[in-house]
Write a protein that holds these residues in place. Structure first.
Motif, mmCIF file in Angstrom:
data_model
loop_
_atom_site.group_PDB
_atom_site.id
_atom_site.type_symbol
_atom_site.label_atom_id
_atom_site.label_comp_id
_atom_site.label_asym_id
_atom_site.label_seq_id
_atom_site.Cartn_x
_atom_site.Cartn_y
_atom_site.Cartn_z
ATOM 1 N N ALA A 68 0.808 -1.219 0.000
ATOM 2 C CA ALA A 68 0.000 0.000 0.000
ATOM 3 C C ALA A 68 0.841 1.268 0.000
ATOM 4 C CB ALA A 68 -0.933 -0.002 1.203
ATOM 5 N N TYR A 88 -1.754 2.015 -5.076
ATOM 6 C CA TYR A 88 -2.143 3.258 -4.418
ATOM 7 C C TYR A 88 -1.774 4.399 -5.356
ATOM 8 C CZ TYR A 88 -2.920 6.438 -0.526
ATOM 9 O OH TYR A 88 -3.429 7.408 0.291
ATOM 10 N N SER A 93 5.826 13.461 -3.551
ATOM 11 C CA SER A 93 6.517 14.523 -2.806
ATOM 12 C C SER A 93 8.022 14.295 -2.980
ATOM 13 C CB SER A 93 6.129 14.437 -1.330
ATOM 14 O OG SER A 93 6.505 13.173 -0.823
ATOM 15 N N ARG A 96 9.576 11.219 -1.292
ATOM 16 C CA ARG A 96 8.986 9.975 -1.796
ATOM 17 C C ARG A 96 9.472 9.701 -3.226
ATOM 18 N NH1 ARG A 96 4.111 9.328 1.436
ATOM 19 N NH2 ARG A 96 3.606 11.351 0.603
ATOM 20 N N ARG A 99 12.807 8.074 -3.094
ATOM 21 C CA ARG A 99 12.714 6.673 -2.638
ATOM 22 C C ARG A 99 12.139 5.767 -3.730
ATOM 23 N NH1 ARG A 99 8.916 7.697 2.018
ATOM 24 N NH2 ARG A 99 9.007 5.445 2.306
ATOM 25 N N ASN A 324 -1.227 -4.514 12.501
ATOM 26 C CA ASN A 324 -0.488 -3.248 12.493
ATOM 27 C C ASN A 324 -0.330 -2.651 13.890
ATOM 28 O OD1 ASN A 324 0.839 -1.078 11.090
ATOM 29 N ND2 ASN A 324 -0.972 0.171 11.566
ATOM 30 N N ASN A 349 3.681 3.632 7.003
ATOM 31 C CA ASN A 349 2.578 4.392 6.398
ATOM 32 C C ASN A 349 3.003 5.382 5.320
ATOM 33 O OD1 ASN A 349 0.467 3.274 8.001
ATOM 34 N ND2 ASN A 349 1.134 4.535 9.718
ATOM 35 N N THR A 350 4.283 5.633 5.182
ATOM 36 C CA THR A 350 4.682 6.717 4.269
ATOM 37 C C THR A 350 5.037 6.203 2.882
ATOM 38 O OG1 THR A 350 6.969 6.520 5.039
ATOM 39 C CG2 THR A 350 5.558 8.142 6.125
ATOM 40 N N GLU B 12 7.665 13.670 5.348
ATOM 41 C CA GLU B 12 6.918 12.655 4.602
ATOM 42 C C GLU B 12 5.563 12.397 5.276
ATOM 43 O OE1 GLU B 12 7.918 11.611 1.367
ATOM 44 O OE2 GLU B 12 9.531 10.374 2.162
ATOM 45 N N THR B 13 4.483 12.564 4.542
ATOM 46 C CA THR B 13 3.149 12.312 5.094
ATOM 47 C C THR B 13 2.790 10.841 4.892
ATOM 48 O OG1 THR B 13 2.002 12.793 3.016
ATOM 49 C CG2 THR B 13 2.380 14.647 4.533
ATOM 50 N N PRO B 14 1.892 10.307 5.708
ATOM 51 C CA PRO B 14 1.303 10.951 6.878
ATOM 52 C C PRO B 14 2.217 10.861 8.092
ATOM 53 C CG PRO B 14 0.450 8.721 6.650
ATOM 54 C CD PRO B 14 1.389 8.938 5.498
ATOM 55 N N THR B 249 -1.455 14.290 2.885
ATOM 56 C CA THR B 249 -1.419 14.854 1.534
ATOM 57 C C THR B 249 -2.651 14.421 0.756
ATOM 58 O OG1 THR B 249 1.001 14.773 1.519
ATOM 59 C CG2 THR B 249 -0.082 14.906 -0.627
ATOM 60 N N VAL B 260 -7.186 11.738 1.135
ATOM 61 C CA VAL B 260 -5.894 12.058 1.735
ATOM 62 C C VAL B 260 -5.256 10.779 2.276
ATOM 63 C CG1 VAL B 260 -6.639 14.404 2.305
ATOM 64 C CG2 VAL B 260 -6.728 12.626 4.052
ATOM 65 N N ASP B 261 -3.933 10.831 2.425
ATOM 66 C CA ASP B 261 -3.190 9.602 2.727
ATOM 67 C C ASP B 261 -3.118 9.280 4.221
ATOM 68 O OD1 ASP B 261 -1.381 11.560 3.466
ATOM 69 O OD2 ASP B 261 0.231 10.926 2.119
ATOM 70 N N LYS B 265 -4.760 3.311 9.636
ATOM 71 C CA LYS B 265 -3.493 2.832 10.196
ATOM 72 C C LYS B 265 -2.662 3.967 10.790
ATOM 73 C CE LYS B 265 -2.875 -1.704 8.152
ATOM 74 N NZ LYS B 265 -2.385 -2.512 7.004
ATOM 75 N N VAL B 266 -3.080 5.213 10.556
ATOM 76 C CA VAL B 266 -2.402 6.318 11.256
ATOM 77 C C VAL B 266 -3.361 7.065 12.188
ATOM 78 C CG1 VAL B 266 -2.626 7.915 9.307
ATOM 79 C CG2 VAL B 266 -0.849 8.315 10.992
ATOM 80 N N HIS B 295 -5.396 3.374 4.305
ATOM 81 C CA HIS B 295 -4.481 4.434 3.855
ATOM 82 C C HIS B 295 -5.203 5.545 3.096
ATOM 83 C CE1 HIS B 295 -0.946 2.170 5.119
ATOM 84 N NE2 HIS B 295 -1.567 1.101 4.657
#
Lengths: 350, 350
Positions: A68, A88, A93, A96, A99, A324, A349-350, B12-14, B249, B260-261, B265-266, B295
């Motif tokens: 995800a 997803y 950004s 990201r 990466r 999680n 989560n990122t 880096e979000t979230p 984001t 939004v992301d 899980k967050v 997510h």
């Protein structure tokens, strides 16, 4: 290691236990079902977040893994998995993007896009990628309308990406009696969007058994490895298919009500409106979890509640949330602990 | 470090951001309110699980900390906190008994009991402890009826414990318009149970402002340090009191809807029936989070949704759940990251 009645291993409660024989049966069963219908199986690893379980899925013939997030992809790439799909609409950004580029250089990586804008920005920030266009088949979350998929695919190609196909998540199949309709919607959306795309990828544990005769080339179920109370209440698995439970102790009781020490911080708080409670007790199918606090589940039994100190198994509503929350899974076989698996991608989560 | 509009730090979000000035104001405000009314403040550390925040609470005069589990107690004892109350009917399984004994030798430890049986077993397995008898004031979770508190206290004394007093959690104050009634129930239950007990300890962020004129000697609020969407919707804090938000984001949008992301899980999946959604956006008070996946949060705006790539702040419904999903908190002041705090007791459920 002490063993309680009904094969429950006694360690400090609450803890998350996985019956490895049930897990292996689930992994093998979905792999065989996909193979029989000529579908690629790309299981969603967000459910288990464990390298050990991903290895079992690949050993049984999974074509690759679905994840995800970029950080889940990094974790599984680091564990040796070289074919990953981030299902997803990834937003590039700056951090990201960097990466993603590093991942794409290292493994076979597919990334979801659901707009001309994100396809363009990904190309600019990351470079050419293997992308799949996300289609909304009725869940109304991310994804374009099926009729807009070709436009986004063309824009992605123009931006330099290699468009491998389309994907959808028929999440509206998560409701009682909705699986057939969601599977039909999924097939119709993929057919309308791009019936000739090389990859036409769909969900999901509730609809997986219904996929095959339609336009799908690939399925991405996740929850099937463990099962959970939601799946049992939806009728897509039975109690004997539930591999993961939270083992909990009765800490308080009065009459037909017991308080057990598995609350929302170990089970998760997911509770769809149609669920009968906040989880279920496989050994007490008529009991209901009527309230959930962070460290208390209030369980009502049809008769006298179990005694204080009794150890019970609780199947969470939504197993992805439970995993999680845990740092490790206690792996049991015939009621004896045989291993511990790290939830390596917990919180990724990122 | 880039800074986005409205003072949001771009990482880096979230991610979970804590505005330290708002936090400090909340910590100081509750400390002053308790002092003004002659009440001990023993904040519940399960909300923040952070040594840095606990230190701030003690510096502002907290009498000690409240925790929910033995493992939380171990964590905070390890961090130098020497007066801890486990406000839970702790069940002395063999491993837990050993750990309780080690803690009680090392710090000033109080433990909850809510039955003759647990008081007896704790004495046998752990030895004499400082205990508080839990009273049910209307939340109907653990705790004895007020009229039974004396019986349990006497049994605990006979078993060798030092009974320090009684405690209750008026959790039924978590509903719109219910705070006054819950505070009255709390006072009535404590008065009936043992109006002469040295310690008469009550909740809770929603009822804390109403405590004082009654029989309480101590309050144990937790959420007040951060605030959350639930507290705003209950009317017990305002948006400017909300210190913790998830920064997210926009990854997809159509018309008035943005994805939004920040998913479950967050944020966590807590959603009481009376909540308007799965969290709130402080800068967009009329927006509603109408659906939540792991997510994805689906946000509906009264007008056009923000653009893809925009960075938004989301206040979770229940901040305790959010913190327990995060490994660290990004500490900001005036929109600039000034520190990171480890969620040291994350997952400390045993």
């Amino acid at each position: 290691m002490e063993v309680a009645p009904r094969g429950v291993v006694v360690v400090e409660t609450p803890y998350v236990a996985v019956d490895v024989d049930v897990l292996d049966r689930n992994v093998a069963g979905m792999a065989a079902a996909a193979r029989d219908r000529g579908l690629d199986l790309r299981p969603h690893a967000k459910t288990h977040k464990c390298l050990e379980i991903a290895r079992r899925q690949v050993e049984h013939g999974a074509a690759g893994l679905t994840v995800a997030t970029v950080s889940e992809a990094e974790l599984f790439a680091g564990g040796g998995f070289e074919d990953l799909f981030i299902a997803y609409p990834v937003w590039p950004s700056p951090g990201r993007a960097e990466r993603l580029r590093a991942l794409a250089e290292r493994i076979a990586l597919r990334v979801g896009v659901d707009s001309v804008e994100s396809a363009g920005l990904l190309a600019k920030a990351v470079g050419p990628l293997d992308v799949l266009v996300e289609v909304d088949s009725g869940h109304h979350r991310s994804g374009v309308r099926p009729g807009d998929a070709a436009r986004v695919a063309e824009a992605a190609e123009r931006a330099g990406h290699r468009v491998r196909g389309i994907f959808t998540f028929p999440g509206h199949g998560y409701g009682p009696g909705l699986q057939q309709q969601a599977a039909r919607d999924e097939a119709a959306a993929l057919s309308e969007a791009a019936s000739d795309a090389p990859v036409r990828s769909g969900g999901s544990t509730p609809t997986a058994a219904l996929a095959g005769a339609g336009p799908l080339t690939e399925i991405r179920p996740g929850v099937y490895v463990f099962g959970d109370a939601q799946q049992v209440e939806l009728g897509t698995c039975d109690w004997e298919d539930v591999a993961l439970t939270v083992v909990a102790t009765v800490v308080s009781r009065t009459g037909n009500r017991a308080i057990v020490d598995a609350g929302s911080k170990v089970l998760g708080a997911d509770r769809p409106a149609w669920a009968t409670g906040f989880g279920r007790l496989p050994e007490h199918p008529d009991a209901r979890i009527v309230a959930l606090s962070e460290h208390h589940a209030t369980v009502e039994f049809p008769g006298e509640a179990p005694a204080r100190g009794d150890v019970l198994r609780v199947a969470p509503n939504h197993v992805c949330a439970t995993v999680n929350l845990a740092d490790e899974l206690v792996v049991v076989r015939d009621g004896t602990e045989v291993d511990r698996w790290r939830v390596a991608a917990r919180g990724a989560n990122t």
